[in-house]
Enzyme design. Sequence first.
Site, PDB file in Angstrom:
ATOM      1  CB  THR A 185     124.431  96.161  95.194  1.00 45.35           C
ATOM      2  OG1 THR A 185     125.366  95.188  95.686  1.00 45.35           O
ATOM      3  CG2 THR A 185     123.903  95.702  93.860  1.00 45.35           C
ATOM      4  CD  GLU A 330     121.502  93.375  92.499  1.00 39.88           C
ATOM      5  OE1 GLU A 330     120.756  94.369  92.560  1.00 39.88           O
ATOM      6  OE2 GLU A 330     122.143  92.943  93.470  1.00 39.88           O
ATOM      7  CE  LYS A 439     111.617  83.127 105.677  1.00 31.02           C
ATOM      8  NZ  LYS A 439     112.810  82.662 104.977  1.00 31.02           N
ATOM      9  CD1 TRP A 444     107.148  82.628 105.422  1.00 33.20           C
ATOM     10  CD2 TRP A 444     107.567  83.881 103.617  1.00 33.20           C
ATOM     11  NE1 TRP A 444     108.108  81.986 104.687  1.00 33.20           N
ATOM     12  CE2 TRP A 444     108.399  82.712 103.576  1.00 33.20           C
ATOM     13  CE3 TRP A 444     107.688  84.812 102.585  1.00 33.20           C
ATOM     14  CZ2 TRP A 444     109.307  82.480 102.542  1.00 33.20           C
ATOM     15  CZ3 TRP A 444     108.583  84.572 101.555  1.00 33.20           C
ATOM     16  CH2 TRP A 444     109.390  83.424 101.539  1.00 33.20           C
TER      17      TRP A 444
END
Lengths: 542, 542
Positions: A185, A330, A439, A444
């Site tokens: 990655t 992944e 946040k 959120w």
Amino acid sequence: MRGLMQDWPLLIHKVMDYAATEHPGRAVVSRSVEGPIVRSNYAEVRSRALRVAKRLTQDGIRLGDRVATLAWNTARHLETWYGITGLGAVYHTVNPRLFEDQIVYIISHAEDRLLFLDLTFVPLVEKLADRLPSIERYVVLTDGAHMPETKLRNAVAYEAWIDEVDEDFRWADFPETTAAGLCYTSGTTGEPKGVLYSHRSNVLHAMMTVMPDAFGLSTRDVVMPVVPLFHANSWSLAFAAPMAGAALVLPGPKLDGPSIYDILTTERVTFTAAVPTIWFALLQHLEKVGGGLPDLTRVAIGGSACPPAVIEAFERKYNVPVLHAWGMTEMSPVGSICSIKPEVQSEDYGALLGVKATQGYAPFGVEWKITDDAGRELPRDGKTFGRLKVRGTAVARRYFRREEEEILDQDGFFDTGDVATLDPHGYMRITDRSKDVIKSGGEWISSIDLENLAVGHPHVAEAAVIGIAHPKWDERPLLVVVAKPGMSPEKADVLEYLRPKIAKWWMPDDMVVVDEIPHTATGKILKTELRHRFRDYRLPTA
Amino acid sequence: MRGLMQDWPLLIHKVMDYAATEHPGRAVVSRSVEGPIVRSNYAEVRSRALRVAKRLTQDGIRLGDRVATLAWNTARHLETWYGITGLGAVYHTVNPRLFEDQIVYIISHAEDRLLFLDLTFVPLVEKLADRLPSIERYVVLTDGAHMPETKLRNAVAYEAWIDEVDEDFRWADFPETTAAGLCYTSGTTGEPKGVLYSHRSNVLHAMMTVMPDAFGLSTRDVVMPVVPLFHANSWSLAFAAPMAGAALVLPGPKLDGPSIYDILTTERVTFTAAVPTIWFALLQHLEKVGGGLPDLTRVAIGGSACPPAVIEAFERKYNVPVLHAWGMTEMSPVGSICSIKPEVQSEDYGALLGVKATQGYAPFGVEWKITDDAGRELPRDGKTFGRLKVRGTAVARRYFRREEEEILDQDGFFDTGDVATLDPHGYMRITDRSKDVIKSGGEWISSIDLENLAVGHPHVAEAAVIGIAHPKWDERPLLVVVAKPGMSPEKADVLEYLRPKIAKWWMPDDMVVVDEIPHTATGKILKTELRHRFRDYRLPTA
């Protein structure tokens, strides 16, 4: 009590054996790095892959060894994958778009013993070769006639190299959990991390993507992966197409709009897949030359969120349905595909586009949930957003050579780093990266949603939203914008523009106009850099 | 070196978890044994399957125990499968069409501990119960209101039985190779033999059948398995439909033409599957009532060879493409499906029908070869026929409780008992059963091909061909025919009719007219009986 069925391990070479047996003459067409279109088929790919495996064995490559590739999508690259995995070694795809230091890092970290590289990359590799001590041999994916002068260690032209052996080789025998592929990655922070695919995970993942509501591949398909083999297994197409008996068209190094249009048209491609950038370029080219896409029956778009305008252009102007997809290295990489369930089918294209702009739902083999920071599962109401966590047959459980590092939660879920909503019909929408979400007082706020809205203002060329520390709310949003040429966006005006579109508490506490917003190599906003730049910024509300 | 991907075992309950999560409201419609149409969905099926698992656990059923079902295709039957396998026990589907002695034999051989049965079968089971000592409890798949008076041991109505528990149950955890299902073959010779499916083999087999060139199931499909759950996993549809998020229509006990047509039409079925007999009846009914099949997008036909006339009627008259399929209990059961590869696509319907009348080609997960008696592989030329042997992810390697008996060749192939040709495009055509093929001077003659040709003669109602011992040629064919009413087929005339249609050495050495040809319970010619009847027959050429 065990069942009494045959032990038929899910091995990658079984996919190529199948294609070469049941679909031997199916075309595998490449735009070669040397220039011309080259025609092959699965029988030939298999035969040459057997020679690759035999020849690698002569070079001392063994079960578990890593063999790197630095190459475009061509039949030769495909052959090396099947040859490498067929002897139980591990293909390690190196993304040429990484920074040079990253390329050096991942090849060294993987301890790759041999590197297959395209002509294109000889200069790059020559520059780095002194820092790649693990590479014992460089095989340039070309023939003797095109082989350049090079001082690369034990360099040889691929065609000359495999010509030294015949195809009399028997695929090695090993368990299906054996490592098959390695892809790093390219995180914006920290060193790249290696995902180590197994034969089993790649085969199951391909079976999943062949299904009708995924890519839906059949023998009538001509499949062109524009998405590179070095980009998370080209979304499985190198395995899924031969498994389905579909023809493959491999576009080589030319990924600009005119070249893609040319090969799409002349090879009568029915299914293709790439990131939005590629499709922007294709649509722009089509606008210019006025062509159509009569053979294409659907296009998969993923890698980053596809703007609804691109979906609409394909569907309404060119009559090509779009499959919006989401995934990550992944996840091998496919995590979701946006096909249309009957319950969201609609005569109203606006409503349908709303669904198509989501990242879709999970195919069989992927389980997911959204949670808050404490790991509590959140409702699937289409509004609440939380950390998206996944579990499944082709999802990583550890990173290569960082095996001590736990990356799953107690129920075995991997945190994708994305923040998303799940709606009652199962459709998932990415709203942010979890490190970018703001946040505020326990709630959120999606930075991406705010950015997408802000760029709708006529004076704003680009927008980024970051969280700034706030004594009462922990964080509050700061809107950073780049003006359109000749324009001067005013804070009051832009915020007023946003007001009717967002919840009251989402309203940015301030706006700043900058000359430029920093980006990563792949064009994403570099929020770490932006946060760094504004680390001492004090909000007027603080 | 092992890959670093998650361990996500292929377990049957993951299929139902998936369907209930991603497609919770998708319809599961049953024609109940009590009569009315009953509507459910995957969320409800899962919830009730969890209660089945919990309730079975209370009855002492444990991992590895066998639980029998004797039931039609309904949601209740489906629930029992997922409940049984969800705790790690094994569903054993009992075919009610077996002879009574066979039913007693297989239940005793399997040592089934509990039997789920439909109301239909209460009288049958009452008759056999004294001979079924392993069964500790009989659960009748009905509610209290419909529960009959019965002396069956611990008999209880299913609805009352599962009402004793809630769905608070966690699926058991075990390896994917764990036994999941048991189905006995109904051979014409010897005792029935049990095929013991694993969770893995059933899940992989379902993934294989969902693919576009197999059954091609999607969320837009309404799938009706007419083929019974007790007939080799209903060709995987009990797993494949929920995996694909397709709706299920379960036709219950009414399988006659009018009932099938009624439910096909009212439930707007898009995909259905059954043996040719069912489709004869449906087509006859359609002829009578003059209806159409507007919702059906394809029909799978297998179990025995489908006559080209049936394929043609579906395709040309009703515009419904046919997928001719072949398989066997030992293959879970799908071995091949006849979808059309581009290389055999044709504008000429006669040519296309020639392909569609073959059994098709192998999907990914099935490998096959044809061999002579010595095991030498034969060419794939479309002409040479040999023993068809298979290997794959859902093929048996042993029979249950006969584990000492080797049934695979040295390369791991299972002999199907069929004789077939493979053509250069991969299409397989069954030409005979290996025990029926006539071996003449080292060459093989297909009894089935000769029979199919002989019934074309205007005086012949039915034909059977068997091998008769011959001093020079080992065996030579004897043609046995039944005359059409009022007709008297003449040997010279029938053989003359065959002459231009066959190779010279295929010509039967003699013909006999009989009143009746013996058949099995499922309507196939009972060649063992016929061979026995003609055991002392002396050919005129001998």
